[in-house]
Design a protein around this motif. Sequence first.
Motif, PDB file in Angstrom:
ATOM      1  N   ARG A  79      -8.413  -1.634   4.963  1.00  0.00           N
ATOM      2  CA  ARG A  79      -7.529  -2.053   5.776  1.00  0.00           C
ATOM      3  C   ARG A  79      -7.882  -3.611   6.364  1.00  0.00           C
ATOM      4  O   ARG A  79      -6.930  -4.208   6.676  1.00  0.00           O
ATOM      5  N   ARG A  81      -7.923   3.241   4.312  1.00  0.00           N
ATOM      6  CA  ARG A  81      -8.707   2.861   5.461  1.00  0.00           C
ATOM      7  C   ARG A  81      -9.855   1.749   4.913  1.00  0.00           C
ATOM      8  O   ARG A  81      -9.939   0.691   5.579  1.00  0.00           O
ATOM      9  N   SER A 107      -1.724   7.582   3.315  1.00  0.00           N
ATOM     10  CA  SER A 107      -2.315   6.977   4.387  1.00  0.00           C
ATOM     11  C   SER A 107      -3.361   7.621   5.014  1.00  0.00           C
ATOM     12  O   SER A 107      -4.329   6.898   5.602  1.00  0.00           O
ATOM     13  N   VAL A 108      -3.493   8.917   4.827  1.00  0.00           N
ATOM     14  CA  VAL A 108      -4.543   9.551   5.326  1.00  0.00           C
ATOM     15  C   VAL A 108      -5.891   9.306   4.534  1.00  0.00           C
ATOM     16  O   VAL A 108      -7.039   9.560   4.958  1.00  0.00           O
ATOM     17  N   LYS A 112       0.839  -0.975  -0.063  1.00  0.00           N
ATOM     18  CA  LYS A 112       0.209   0.067  -0.034  1.00  0.00           C
ATOM     19  C   LYS A 112       0.741   1.095   0.161  1.00  0.00           C
ATOM     20  O   LYS A 112       1.940   1.152   0.601  1.00  0.00           O
ATOM     21  N   PRO A 113       0.406   2.385  -0.392  1.00  0.00           N
ATOM     22  CA  PRO A 113       1.338   3.446  -0.334  1.00  0.00           C
ATOM     23  C   PRO A 113       1.652   4.183   0.873  1.00  0.00           C
ATOM     24  O   PRO A 113       0.971   3.754   1.915  1.00  0.00           O
ATOM     25  N   TYR A 114       3.011   4.484   0.958  1.00  0.00           N
ATOM     26  CA  TYR A 114       3.784   4.668   2.192  1.00  0.00           C
ATOM     27  C   TYR A 114       3.589   6.249   2.634  1.00  0.00           C
ATOM     28  O   TYR A 114       4.092   6.611   3.464  1.00  0.00           O
ATOM     29  N   SER A 115       3.006   6.985   1.773  1.00  0.00           N
ATOM     30  CA  SER A 115       3.283   8.369   1.881  1.00  0.00           C
ATOM     31  C   SER A 115       2.117   8.993   2.970  1.00  0.00           C
ATOM     32  O   SER A 115       1.206   8.066   3.147  1.00  0.00           O
ATOM     33  N   LEU A 116       2.553   9.725   3.671  1.00  0.00           N
ATOM     34  CA  LEU A 116       1.528  10.456   4.569  1.00  0.00           C
ATOM     35  C   LEU A 116       0.217  10.668   3.896  1.00  0.00           C
ATOM     36  O   LEU A 116      -0.793  10.404   4.421  1.00  0.00           O
ATOM     37  N   TRP A 117       0.112  11.207   2.931  1.00  0.00           N
ATOM     38  CA  TRP A 117      -1.063  11.786   2.319  1.00  0.00           C
ATOM     39  C   TRP A 117      -1.930  10.711   1.843  1.00  0.00           C
ATOM     40  O   TRP A 117      -3.140  10.479   2.139  1.00  0.00           O
TER      41      TRP A 117
END
Lengths: 299, 236
Positions: free
Chosen positions: B125, B122, B116-117, B109-114
């Motif tokens: 998940r 989600r 993840s938000v 899954k993407p690891y960037s902050l944006w």
Amino acid sequence: MNYFADLALRLALLLNLALALNIPFRWGGRLILSQGIFVAMGAYVVAISIVRWDLHPALAVLLAGLIAVPSGWLLARIAAPLSAATFALLTFLLALAGMEILENWDSLTGGRSGIGGLHNLFLPGLNASPKMSVALVLLLLGLLFFLLARFLFQTQFGRAVRASRDDATGAELDGISVIRVERDVFILFAVHSALAGALWAFALPRVIPEYFDFAVLSLPIVLACILGGGEQPRHALLGALLVLALDEGAQRLPTTPEVRADVPLLVVGIAYVVVTLINGDSGVLSTANRFKARLRRYM
Amino acid sequence: MRKPVVQLEDFTLLREGIPLFNPLSLTIDAGQTISVLGENGVGKTTLLNQLAGLRRPGIQYRGRCSVLASATNKKAVESAWMGVMLIRQMPTSYKRLTVLDQVLLSTMKPYSLWASVSISVRKSRMDTRQRAMNALDEMGLANEAATLVEHLSLGQRRCLALASVRVRLESGHLQLLMLDEPMSGLDESRRLIFNQVLRDVAARGCATMVAEHLGISQSPLGETAITLQAYSGEAL
């Protein structure tokens, strides 16, 4: 009443700064010793833009947060090729250089006398003093970042930050760009610290360099993160509470006025040494758990 | 016609200008498993590192080399997203992560902050978590899901790495699997599981390269085995 407003303000600031540092330091393994400079950046941006440019306070706070973005990015670029120890040392030098700039660039920062004349912050509908108002807004900011940190901890981003700390090569093999992850971490840290500084500025009679000194601001926050122990946001909060409690207790010790200012830091330092000697960098919570386990064995 | 997953032509690695092994020509197609044999220090690990995009100072290469039809100058991160996975001799251990968290990292899954938000992460998940738990269960590590990786033995860490392989395979993010001496530290039952995972990887059309240091009574894991010969000529 003024005492409680002061206490609430210090608590709110400490909580915010400990939460901000917790992500790069406890999740990412990057110790930053120049947090005071990021807080100062926020405070000075607000002071300059309101007093000199007559900007609306809300826009000034927003501007402080925006200006922190490139500074966080720059910090990530600096960190990329450096080991954790070298980077920590560099941030210490950055803290010293930043203080020199704040004290000596008179035309921008007002030098040692700083910048005064910020409007007092009043919350509509609340009969709170300006200091208490700032404390409440800071607590709200802290709550937002606390919830964000709690959410991020269990996301791929949170895992990637901690994975990069534990095994950078393995993280790259797992498709994690360590450089990008650190960039996001430092931007988050810089924005949170600058926003906290920007809000804090409203409670200060004048924005002067000595508020942002390494020993006054950055060091207690580092100690809070270490004393808190774990990586979770709640550990940072615990550490911040502990530092504040030690600080308050130390101020009541019978000392001469000449040494009174240095006593709180000394007490926090002693607490740090004791906890570290007992339990490495696992903090006070882990130490308490160990004592509890030992007690259970004897009972 | 499908392009080969790995293609080497007169390929060798050089350490400070001196070749490590005699030039090698090799093609690995999808679904094929190849064993790379050789003595200690001949360059098996360095070869796998090179193919996975891990650069080491002082190491260069000669000859032609492509992985998934792209030249071997990709970084490890880019290679991972293309579908290359390397399990090192000392498998990756994120010491302060839980066993479940380490496997979840393999879902790509993407690891960037944006990202993840974002809501999309989600939404999936629970599904992702279930897949990770299934993989851990298969490797006999389901009970250790909440344990910190630093508390696992070497054998368990190898099994954890296999659980990550399983998750990457399920996510469709695996084209080439490379394993560096994967059998050391595994007991008999876990060797059987390991062989089963290798068969599944091949059945899904993924290529596999296994670097091995064989004992007298062992036979190579791959259907084809190549032996790296230490370079005996002059410096290039």
